[in-house]
Design a protein around this motif. Structure first.
Motif, PDB file in Angstrom:
ATOM      1  N   ASN A   4     -29.463  35.136   3.732  1.00 33.19           N
ATOM      2  CA  ASN A   4     -28.603  36.135   2.043  1.00 33.19           C
ATOM      3  C   ASN A   4     -29.803  35.635   1.435  1.00 33.19           C
ATOM      4  O   ASN A   4     -30.268  34.377   0.983  1.00 33.19           O
ATOM      5  N   ILE A   5     -30.760  36.959   0.744  1.00 29.75           N
ATOM      6  CA  ILE A   5     -31.564  36.679  -0.329  1.00 29.75           C
ATOM      7  C   ILE A   5     -31.780  35.706  -1.523  1.00 29.75           C
ATOM      8  O   ILE A   5     -32.488  35.026  -2.713  1.00 29.75           O
ATOM      9  N   TYR A   6     -30.693  36.425  -1.854  1.00 30.65           N
ATOM     10  CA  TYR A   6     -29.649  35.759  -3.022  1.00 30.65           C
ATOM     11  C   TYR A   6     -29.431  34.105  -2.446  1.00 30.65           C
ATOM     12  O   TYR A   6     -30.457  33.266  -3.791  1.00 30.65           O
ATOM     13  N   LYS A   7     -29.288  33.023  -1.210  1.00 32.06           N
ATOM     14  CA  LYS A   7     -29.236  32.260  -0.945  1.00 32.06           C
ATOM     15  C   LYS A   7     -30.997  31.656  -1.640  1.00 32.06           C
ATOM     16  O   LYS A   7     -31.391  30.785  -1.375  1.00 32.06           O
ATOM     17  N   ILE A   8     -31.868  32.271  -0.934  1.00 31.19           N
ATOM     18  CA  ILE A   8     -32.686  32.322  -0.266  1.00 31.19           C
ATOM     19  C   ILE A   8     -33.966  31.401  -1.793  1.00 31.19           C
ATOM     20  O   ILE A   8     -34.594  31.018  -2.207  1.00 31.19           O
ATOM     21  N   LYS A   9     -33.751  32.819  -2.553  1.00 29.89           N
ATOM     22  CA  LYS A   9     -34.576  32.504  -3.802  1.00 29.89           C
ATOM     23  C   LYS A   9     -33.474  31.390  -4.789  1.00 29.89           C
ATOM     24  O   LYS A   9     -34.371  30.738  -6.168  1.00 29.89           O
ATOM     25  N   GLU A  10     -32.228  31.386  -5.332  1.00 29.98           N
ATOM     26  CA  GLU A  10     -31.299  29.578  -5.510  1.00 29.98           C
ATOM     27  C   GLU A  10     -32.817  28.584  -4.853  1.00 29.98           C
ATOM     28  O   GLU A  10     -32.968  27.833  -5.393  1.00 29.98           O
ATOM     29  N   LEU A  11     -32.395  28.255  -3.186  1.00 30.24           N
ATOM     30  CA  LEU A  11     -33.027  27.796  -2.672  1.00 30.24           C
ATOM     31  C   LEU A  11     -34.643  27.458  -3.103  1.00 30.24           C
ATOM     32  O   LEU A  11     -35.160  26.335  -3.041  1.00 30.24           O
ATOM     33  N   ALA A  12     -35.466  28.393  -3.278  1.00 28.01           N
ATOM     34  CA  ALA A  12     -36.147  28.574  -3.847  1.00 28.01           C
ATOM     35  C   ALA A  12     -36.668  27.561  -4.949  1.00 28.01           C
ATOM     36  O   ALA A  12     -38.196  26.721  -4.903  1.00 28.01           O
ATOM     37  N   VAL A  13     -36.050  28.668  -6.206  1.00 30.43           N
ATOM     38  CA  VAL A  13     -35.926  28.159  -7.486  1.00 30.43           C
ATOM     39  C   VAL A  13     -36.042  27.520  -7.535  1.00 30.43           C
ATOM     40  O   VAL A  13     -36.456  26.025  -8.474  1.00 30.43           O
TER      41      VAL A  13
END
Length: 83
Positions: free
Chosen positions: A3-12
């Protein structure tokens, strides 16, 4: 993790804002080619922006982008006052 939203959350959550494809691959434990696809999807959905080939950013602050794109680097106090 797909999930790209989870990837963004993890990255941030890492406190970094500029990532290479290799950084993303290591972050999500996937291959470079899969991370490249995810990075493209993040950019297409406007969850990230492409800084240049192979690097994406999760911020609109150009000073953070500059200092995290090429390391080690810094900004002088004078230039930071004008932002």
């Amino acid at each position: 993790m797909g999930n790209i939203y989870k990837i963004k959350e993890l990255a941030v959550s890492t406190k970094r804002r500029v990532f290479s494809i290799t950084d993303i691959a290591n972050l999500i434990n996937r291959s470079y080619s899969q991370a490249s696809v995810y990075a493209n999807r993040l950019v297409e959905k406007k969850l990230a922006k492409k800084v240049y080939a192979g690097k994406i950013s999760f911020t609109d602050n150009e000073y953070i982008e500059v200092t995290q794109t090429i390391e080690p680097s810094y900004l002088s106090m004078t230039s930071s006052f004008f932002h």
